[in-house]
Design a protein around this motif. Structure first.
Motif, mmCIF file in Angstrom:
data_model
loop_
_atom_site.group_PDB
_atom_site.id
_atom_site.type_symbol
_atom_site.label_atom_id
_atom_site.label_comp_id
_atom_site.label_asym_id
_atom_site.label_seq_id
_atom_site.Cartn_x
_atom_site.Cartn_y
_atom_site.Cartn_z
ATOM 1 N N VAL A 127 -48.134 51.963 43.008
ATOM 2 C CA VAL A 127 -47.007 52.747 42.507
ATOM 3 C C VAL A 127 -47.515 54.090 42.006
ATOM 4 N N ARG A 128 -46.867 55.170 42.455
ATOM 5 C CA ARG A 128 -47.264 56.520 42.048
ATOM 6 C C ARG A 128 -46.046 57.293 41.562
ATOM 7 N N TYR A 129 -46.314 58.302 40.737
ATOM 8 C CA TYR A 129 -45.253 59.138 40.194
ATOM 9 C C TYR A 129 -45.602 60.600 40.455
ATOM 10 N N GLN A 130 -44.613 61.481 40.265
ATOM 11 C CA GLN A 130 -44.880 62.906 40.456
ATOM 12 C C GLN A 130 -45.849 63.403 39.398
ATOM 13 N N GLY A 131 -46.491 64.535 39.690
ATOM 14 C CA GLY A 131 -47.595 65.005 38.865
ATOM 15 C C GLY A 131 -47.214 65.550 37.510
ATOM 16 N N GLY A 132 -45.948 65.747 37.231
ATOM 17 C CA GLY A 132 -45.521 66.266 35.935
ATOM 18 C C GLY A 132 -44.089 65.878 35.662
ATOM 19 N N VAL A 133 -43.687 66.015 34.408
ATOM 20 C CA VAL A 133 -42.306 65.727 34.066
ATOM 21 C C VAL A 133 -41.377 66.643 34.844
ATOM 22 N N VAL A 134 -41.806 67.883 35.054
ATOM 23 C CA VAL A 134 -41.023 68.879 35.776
ATOM 24 C C VAL A 134 -41.780 69.273 37.039
ATOM 25 N N ALA A 135 -41.103 69.210 38.183
ATOM 26 C CA ALA A 135 -41.742 69.619 39.436
ATOM 27 C C ALA A 135 -41.863 71.137 39.529
ATOM 28 N N HIS A 344 -42.262 66.282 58.031
ATOM 29 C CA HIS A 344 -42.936 65.227 58.784
ATOM 30 C C HIS A 344 -42.011 64.035 59.025
ATOM 31 N N ARG A 345 -41.297 63.610 57.966
ATOM 32 C CA ARG A 345 -40.390 62.468 58.106
ATOM 33 C C ARG A 345 -38.940 62.921 58.251
ATOM 34 N N VAL A 346 -38.554 63.869 57.438
ATOM 35 C CA VAL A 346 -37.160 64.294 57.385
ATOM 36 C C VAL A 346 -36.797 65.086 58.638
ATOM 37 N N ASN A 347 -35.634 64.797 59.187
ATOM 38 C CA ASN A 347 -35.126 65.532 60.341
ATOM 39 C C ASN A 347 -34.703 66.935 59.894
ATOM 40 N N PRO A 348 -35.202 67.993 60.537
ATOM 41 C CA PRO A 348 -34.821 69.359 60.127
ATOM 42 C C PRO A 348 -33.315 69.596 60.107
ATOM 43 N N ASP A 378 -30.932 66.609 47.721
ATOM 44 C CA ASP A 378 -30.936 65.451 48.605
ATOM 45 C C ASP A 378 -31.838 64.346 48.070
ATOM 46 N N GLY A 379 -32.830 64.730 47.246
ATOM 47 C CA GLY A 379 -33.692 63.742 46.630
ATOM 48 C C GLY A 379 -34.942 63.375 47.401
ATOM 49 N N HIS A 380 -35.227 64.060 48.517
ATOM 50 C CA HIS A 380 -36.372 63.692 49.353
ATOM 51 C C HIS A 380 -37.582 64.602 49.159
ATOM 52 N N TYR A 381 -37.471 65.645 48.309
ATOM 53 C CA TYR A 381 -38.504 66.683 48.276
ATOM 54 C C TYR A 381 -39.059 66.878 46.867
ATOM 55 N N GLU A 382 -40.347 67.222 46.813
ATOM 56 C CA GLU A 382 -40.923 67.597 45.516
ATOM 57 C C GLU A 382 -40.788 69.091 45.273
ATOM 58 N N SER A 383 -40.554 69.855 46.323
ATOM 59 C CA SER A 383 -40.247 71.280 46.159
ATOM 60 C C SER A 383 -39.617 71.791 47.446
ATOM 61 N N VAL A 384 -38.853 72.870 47.314
ATOM 62 C CA VAL A 384 -38.272 73.552 48.479
ATOM 63 C C VAL A 384 -38.437 75.048 48.232
ATOM 64 N N ASP A 385 -39.215 75.704 49.076
ATOM 65 C CA ASP A 385 -39.459 77.136 48.921
ATOM 66 C C ASP A 385 -39.019 77.846 50.199
ATOM 67 N N TYR A 386 -39.178 79.157 50.211
ATOM 68 C CA TYR A 386 -38.791 79.927 51.384
ATOM 69 C C TYR A 386 -39.647 81.176 51.496
ATOM 70 N N ALA A 387 -39.605 81.783 52.659
ATOM 71 C CA ALA A 387 -40.290 83.058 52.894
ATOM 72 C C ALA A 387 -39.436 83.895 53.825
ATOM 73 N N GLU A 403 -42.017 67.376 51.380
ATOM 74 C CA GLU A 403 -41.574 66.005 51.139
ATOM 75 C C GLU A 403 -42.377 65.369 50.010
ATOM 76 N N LYS A 404 -41.741 64.467 49.290
ATOM 77 C CA LYS A 404 -42.393 63.815 48.150
ATOM 78 C C LYS A 404 -43.655 63.088 48.600
ATOM 79 N N SER A 405 -44.764 63.436 47.978
ATOM 80 C CA SER A 405 -46.029 62.789 48.331
ATOM 81 C C SER A 405 -46.050 61.334 47.895
ATOM 82 N N TRP A 406 -45.158 60.969 46.966
ATOM 83 C CA TRP A 406 -45.119 59.583 46.496
ATOM 84 C C TRP A 406 -44.049 58.766 47.231
ATOM 85 N N GLY A 407 -43.378 59.363 48.219
ATOM 86 C CA GLY A 407 -42.356 58.666 49.001
ATOM 87 C C GLY A 407 -42.946 58.140 50.297
#
Length: 722
Positions: A127-135, A344-348, A378-387, A403-407
């Protein structure tokens, strides 16, 4: 010849071709230290340096100092920084999820039962959790708005250094090139609070652990003759203030930080200038007090005006320096194409469904942020950025979800504790194993169980039928049992143990972030057993099925205690075998004025065809559902309900937690038809309640008292998720 050369030099000096002031000006390095919210003092100091016309040759920053150093080097003026800080909702920026209305409908359903903070990933490594209280999702988007997404440190007109720490080996990492907003975010990653930033194969956290006041960096970076160092660090706690694990951890980090600051201070010479603003009781988490901190920083710099005077430039020279430091702002851009990258997992296409940016449109950073937060919801990501980039003459918006590294498989938990005068105390501990992205369309399996006053065991299968997840198939199988009380004149006559088996299938359509509609078949096997009291209802053991249709729309900003928005839910069940139909309608709305929230609710349950059987009766009772009565105390063939309430917000959750504490007054009324249980009145029944409650990380919590003119009264307590 020498006399002629000397005359030429004197003539050039007289004409200003070789400004004496510029030739004699010492090289100045500016150091902005870390200190959390106390770092807002840097803004006032930058304003004072601007007023006194102090030019700088390089700048270095750590943690909150990295934010102001990076923005300044990117050409953001102190006045523009102040405007951006005033726009920030400091209580919201440390909450990664968008408000409830912008989360996907599926994620909202999960969150209603299992608080988001309970999520843990399940994989080969346990069992793993995200690296901080706030992503740090909203923090990164704020940095993007402040300095842009494509600013490269090496291309800035003012040499900049940003300090971070490699949490893997404790080494000091200095950004002198690379993406500016990423470097700023890494330097601000307080261990345990903000998740680390992964870049270049390293996990980077707050630079304050190794170099909170990087004096040596500016000495090396621009060979500074004079260093202006700004120390805004938090003083260590007194021994009597240390009494918990949290304070011990804070003190340990404070000691490490103070030790490296003292080493940096030892490098300052007699020409250097140390600025230590008197920040009083402003703590590292007092972000809403940024204006006060900035003013204190401004006064601290003004107090050293005499020492700074030797570095002051003439108005013309300072204007020339400012012109050289100018960076063109990012204009509103026309987006010619949108690309989703890095999945990798999520359909674009599941990401694209939440983008409302069409090719050819002009967009700004705020609109892009809103799109990215909806994707994050959506709940599937640890971050969403853009360029944003220009490729072959076309402006490309590249969306980059991580995508969430713990998912993608998770454990989830929920807790319910409640007590009232009539129903006694009850509890429930629930858990679930949630598998996501079983296939390219986003299939999910949710195995769930609950143990306590209500026992449940079941499995839910959710399968989108198109890449955009607009149409879905859902199936449910499960068993549950609970106690049902029967009342007469507010006195409990009997308690039945009800068992039910469920098997259902539905087809549905997701209406964006608004909600969903569905149609399906639900098969039920109901079994009743009298536990205590008199047999007041006939045997209701039966097995039957029926068509079920429903629409569920929700635009509230919060799940349980909203401040604004509306919701509408309609369910219809029709059983051919038992020759009855059931209609449930629930309409709600809320709005707020300052710290006062006003709510309204209308509800109806009835039988459009036939008569509701005892096991499927309309039920009222419980908090904000005829509060003066116990849960499900009022039962009948139909129920009409109207409720109005006002709540005054008396305090809010600390930073990083969404919710508040409210004092509320609720006025309710209901009318039962074909009454089965409760008071014998056939006209409208009233209820008035006074309560203290609010939304917490564990779900809603409330304590209060309800009374009715019938004589019923109910003292109630609830903590957890319904």
């Amino acid at each position: 010849m020498n006399r002629r050369l000397l005359s030429c030099c004197l003539l050039l000096l007289a004409l200003g071709a070789v400004p004496a002031q510029a030739a004699e000006r010492p090289r100045v390095g500016l150091v902005l230290g870390g200190g959390g919210a106390r770092g807002a003092a840097h803004l006032g100091i930058l304003e004072a340096l601007e007023e006194q016309r102090i030019a700088v040759d390089c700048v270095a920053g750590t943690s909150m100092g990295a934010l102001f150093a990076g923005a300044w080097a990117a050409g953001v003026t102190p006045a523009a920084m102040r405007r951006e800080l005033e726009r920030v909702d400091w209580r919201d920026i440390f909450i990664d999820n968008p408000e409830y209305a912008e989360m996907s409908y599926r994620n909202r359903l999960i969150a209603r039962t299992y608080p988001p903070g309970s999520e843990g990933g399940v994989g080969d490594k346990g069992v793993r959790y995200q690296g901080g209280v706030v992503a740090g999702q909203k923090i990164k988007l704020f940095l993007n708005r402040l300095v842009g997404t494509v600013r490269q440190i090496e291309s800035l007109p003012l040499p900049l250094s940003i300090v971070a720490t490699d949490i893997g080996n404790g080494q000091r990492v200095v950004f002198r090139d690379g993406t500016l907003s990423t470097a700023m975010r890494a330097s601000m990653s307080v261990p345990g609070l903000l998740a680390p930033v992964e870049t270049g194969g390293r996990k980077l956290v707050d630079g304050g652990l190794v170099d909170n006041l990087p004096v040596a960096e500016v000495r090396e970076r621009c060979r500074a003759d004079v260093v202006i160092a700004v120390d805004v660090g938090t003083p260590l706690l007194k021994s009597e203030e240390i009494g918990s694990l949290l304070t011990v951890s804070a003190q340990m980090i404070g000691i490490l930080t103070q030790q490296n600051v003292e080493r940096s201070l030892a490098l300052l010479g007699p020409r250097d200038i140390l600025i230590r603003p008197d920040l009083g009781d402003i703590t590292a988490v007092d972000f809403p007090r940024h204006e006060e901190a900035a003013e204190r920083g401004r006064r601290a710099a003004q107090a050293l005006a005499e020492r700074l005077a030797g570095l002051r430039l003439s108005p013309a020279d300072y204007a020339a320096w400012q012109q050289a430091m100018t960076v063109e702002p990012q204009p509103q851009l026309r987006v010619d194409a949108v690309e989703v990258a890095g999945l990798h997992r999520v359909n674009p296409q599941a990401v694209e469904r939440l983008l409302d940016i069409a090719p050819g449109e002009e967009v700004d950073a705020l609109r892009i942020d809103n799109n990215l937060l909806r994707i994050y919801g959506d709940g599937h990501y640890e971050s969403v950025d853009y360029a944003l980039s220009n490729e072959a003459g076309r402006n490309l918006l590249r969306v980059m979800p991580v995508e969430k590294s713990w998912g993608p498989d998770y454990l989830r938990f929920g807790l319910t504790l409640q007590a009232d005068d009539g129903d006694g105390a009850s509890f429930g501990l629930r858990g679930a194993y949630h598998q996501t992205w079983l296939n390219a369309l986003g299939g999910e399996l949710l195995y769930h169980a609950e143990l306590g006053s209500r026992d449940r065991l079941g499995v839910n299968y959710y399968q989108p039928l198109d890449p955009g997840q607009r149409v879905f198939f859902e199936a449910l199988a499960g068993v549950e049992q609970e106690d049902i009380n029967i009342y007469r004149d507010d006195r409990r006559l009997a308690q039945y143990r009800a068992r039910q088996g469920l098997l259902g299938v539905w087809l549905g359509h997701n209406l964006g972030v608004y909600g969903s509609v569905r149609l399906g078949w639900l098969h039920r096997d109901r079994r009743y057993r009298l536990d205590t009291g008199q047999p007041v209802i006939p045997s209701a053991n039966t097995e039957f099925g029926g068509w079920q249709a429903g629409i569920d729309l929700d635009r509230f900003d919060r799940m349980y205690f909203p401040t604004r928005g509306w919701a509408a839910k309609v369910d219809y069940f029709n059983s051919p075998k038992l020759d009855y139909a059931r209609l449930d309608v629930d309409l709600r709305a809320a709005f707020s004025v300052a710290d006062n929230v006003f709510n309204a609710r209308l509800a109806y349950t009835g039988s459009p065809r036939g008569e509701l059987p005892a096991f499927d009766a309309a039920r009222l009772g419980g908090f904000l559902n005829m509060t003066a009565f116990s849960r499900d105390q009022l039962q009948g063939d139909s129920a009409r309900y109207v409720g109005l309430r006002t709540e005054h917000i008396i305090s809010r959750m600390p930073l990083g937690l969404r919710g508040d504490l409210r004092l509320g007054l609720a006025v309710e009324a209901a009318r039962l038809g074909g009454q089965l249980s409760g008071t014998r009145r056939r006209d409208w029944i009233d209820s008035t309640a006074l309560y203290l409650g609010g939304e917490t990380p564990l779900g809603p919590a409330y304590l209060g008292l309800g009374r009715s003119s019938t004589g019923a009264a109910n003292l109630f307590l609830f903590i957890g998720t319904p």
